[in-house]
Scaffold this active site. Structure first.
Site, PDB file in Angstrom:
ATOM      1  N   LYS A 192       0.825  -1.215   0.000  1.00 46.42           N
ATOM      2  CA  LYS A 192       0.000   0.000   0.000  1.00 46.42           C
ATOM      3  C   LYS A 192       0.858   1.263   0.000  1.00 46.42           C
ATOM      4  O   LYS A 192       2.035   1.236   0.336  1.00 46.42           O
ATOM      5  CB  LYS A 192      -1.003  -0.047   1.158  1.00 46.42           C
ATOM      6  CG  LYS A 192      -2.156  -1.014   0.803  1.00 46.42           C
ATOM      7  CD  LYS A 192      -3.260  -1.073   1.817  1.00 46.42           C
ATOM      8  CE  LYS A 192      -4.333  -2.048   1.299  1.00 46.42           C
ATOM      9  NZ  LYS A 192      -5.303  -2.418   2.323  1.00 46.42           N
ATOM     10  N   ARG A 226      -2.990 -10.449   4.479  1.00 45.43           N
ATOM     11  CA  ARG A 226      -3.393 -10.522   3.074  1.00 45.43           C
ATOM     12  C   ARG A 226      -2.270  -9.892   2.263  1.00 45.43           C
ATOM     13  O   ARG A 226      -2.019  -8.691   2.393  1.00 45.43           O
ATOM     14  CB  ARG A 226      -4.709  -9.748   2.909  1.00 45.43           C
ATOM     15  CG  ARG A 226      -5.250  -9.667   1.505  1.00 45.43           C
ATOM     16  CD  ARG A 226      -6.494  -8.778   1.476  1.00 45.43           C
ATOM     17  NE  ARG A 226      -7.012  -8.658   0.133  1.00 45.43           N
ATOM     18  CZ  ARG A 226      -6.524  -7.818  -0.778  1.00 45.43           C
ATOM     19  NH1 ARG A 226      -5.518  -7.025  -0.481  1.00 45.43           N
ATOM     20  NH2 ARG A 226      -7.059  -7.781  -1.990  1.00 45.43           N
TER      21      ARG A 226
HETATM   22  N1  PMM Z   1      -7.237  -4.128   0.762  1.00 47.27           N
HETATM   23  C1  PMM Z   1      -7.556  -4.145  -0.537  1.00 47.27           C
HETATM   24  C2  PMM Z   1      -8.565  -4.993  -1.029  1.00 47.27           C
HETATM   25  N2  PMM Z   1      -9.224  -5.827  -0.208  1.00 47.27           N
HETATM   26  N3  PMM Z   1      -9.588  -6.658   1.956  1.00 47.27           N
HETATM   27  C3  PMM Z   1      -9.316  -6.646   3.259  1.00 47.27           C
HETATM   28  N4  PMM Z   1      -9.992  -7.450   4.104  1.00 47.27           N
HETATM   29  N5  PMM Z   1      -8.349  -5.847   3.787  1.00 47.27           N
HETATM   30  C4  PMM Z   1      -7.634  -4.986   3.012  1.00 47.27           C
HETATM   31  O1  PMM Z   1      -6.785  -4.243   3.550  1.00 47.27           O
HETATM   32  C5  PMM Z   1      -7.912  -4.947   1.612  1.00 47.27           C
HETATM   33  C6  PMM Z   1      -8.910  -5.830   1.123  1.00 47.27           C
HETATM   34  C7  PMM Z   1      -6.862  -3.217  -1.487  1.00 47.27           C
HETATM   35  O2  PMM Z   1      -5.661  -3.729  -1.923  1.00 47.27           O
HETATM   36  P1  PMM Z   1      -5.388  -4.509  -3.337  1.00 47.27           P
HETATM   37  O3  PMM Z   1      -5.624  -3.527  -4.442  1.00 47.27           O
HETATM   38  O4  PMM Z   1      -4.011  -4.924  -3.182  1.00 47.27           O
HETATM   39  O5  PMM Z   1      -6.323  -5.665  -3.454  1.00 47.27           O
END
Ligand code: PMM
Length: 266
Positions: free
Chosen positions: A211, A244
């Site tokens: 991020k 994640r």
């Molecule tokens: N961040 C993203 C997408 N989905 N879900 C959860 N539970 N927690 C998060 O911090 C989160 C998520 C955005 O990041 P990406 O673009 O790398 O998917």
């Protein structure tokens, strides 16, 4: 010894996610990448069809379904534990019919009033992230008195509403929502105070991977994987149940180092 958090490998089947958009938007490429993440040590594959990056515009449910359905079907058929990243009850219902184990809702049930009812009783785990509005408005909502206190209060109110709607307490996970209506200082404070979120009594998932607040450690998103792996270990030390991440291999290796530190098998 503290237990090892589960590793959720990120699989964005989107043309526009901030770090891996467009890489896995053919179902075959997505499935290959998921299998590679499983061999790198992922426990769960988190499949998302709609980008949540700041400023992103929404797609409709039909397009979301078109992107995720072939991928989740193939992964479930492969015996892989799948998490479906969606804010729509309609998409969640599809996922539950296919057999996903987790519904990962970045809106914590706020984007779709039917979400909790659809997940309740399904046997799936629901991950409720802290959220303050859609991607096009969230940066403007990054205003807090004390971010930890405010996020905890807002998570508590989501927990109460989701339990009232019938989600089993043992099936409810929470997530501080790093980067969602939060600036860098907010994200670091929430990480520093993660144990207070863990103390709410529900398993906590942490999504720091690549991020924007990690930009001081790597200009490009993919250069932030070491910082991400270190955060995975520190989150584990604070009691996180899951992380994640995009780069599963680095986080899995870092968590093995932690196991060795605490006297487990390296
Ligand atoms: N961040 C993203 C997408 N989905 N879900 C959860 N539970 N927690 C998060 O911090 C989160 C998520 C955005 O990041 P990406 O673009 O790398 O998917």
């Amino acid at each position: 010894m503290a237990s090892r958090p589960l590793v959720f490998g990120v699989l964005n089947v989107t043309p526009d996610s901030f770090s891996d958009g467009g890489l896995w938007d053919s179902p075959a490429a997505a499935v290959d990448h998921a299998r590679a993440m499983m061999s790198d040590g992922a426990d769960v594959i988190d499949v998302g069809g709609e980008s949540t990056r700041p400023g992103a515009a929404r797609i409709d449910a039909a397009e979301e379904r078109r992107r995720v359905e072939p991928v989740i079907r193939a992964l479930v058929a492969d015996g892989i534990s799948v998490s479906l990243d969606t804010t729509r009850s309609e998409t969640a219902r599809l996922g539950l019919d296919v057999g996903v184990a987790y519904i990962n809702d970045v809106s914590g049930g706020l984007a779709d009033v039917d979400m909790a009812a659809v997940v309740a009783g399904s046997g799936a785990t629901y991950i409720a992230m802290h959220w303050r509005g859609e991607s096009d408005v969230m940066d403007g909502n990054a205003v807090y008195g004390d971010v930890t206190r405010d996020v905890i209060a807002e998570l508590r109110s989501r927990i109460d509403a989701l339990l009232d709607a019938g989600i089993a307490p043992s099936k409810l996970w929470i997530d501080p929502g790093l980067g969602f209506a939060k600036n860098a200082d907010h994200n670091w404070q929430l990480l520093r105070d993660l144990a207070q979120i863990v103390a709410l009594g529900h398993p906590v998932l942490v999504g720091a991977s690549r991020k924007r607040f990690l930009a001081p450690f790597g200009e490009n998103p993919a250069d932030r994987d070491e910082a991400t792996a270190i955060i995975s270990v520190l989150a584990a030390e604070s009691g996180a149940a899951a992380v994640r991440v995009h780069d599963v291999a680095r986080t899995a290796r870092a968590l093995r180092v932690r196991d060795a530190w605490w006297g487990g098998a390296a």
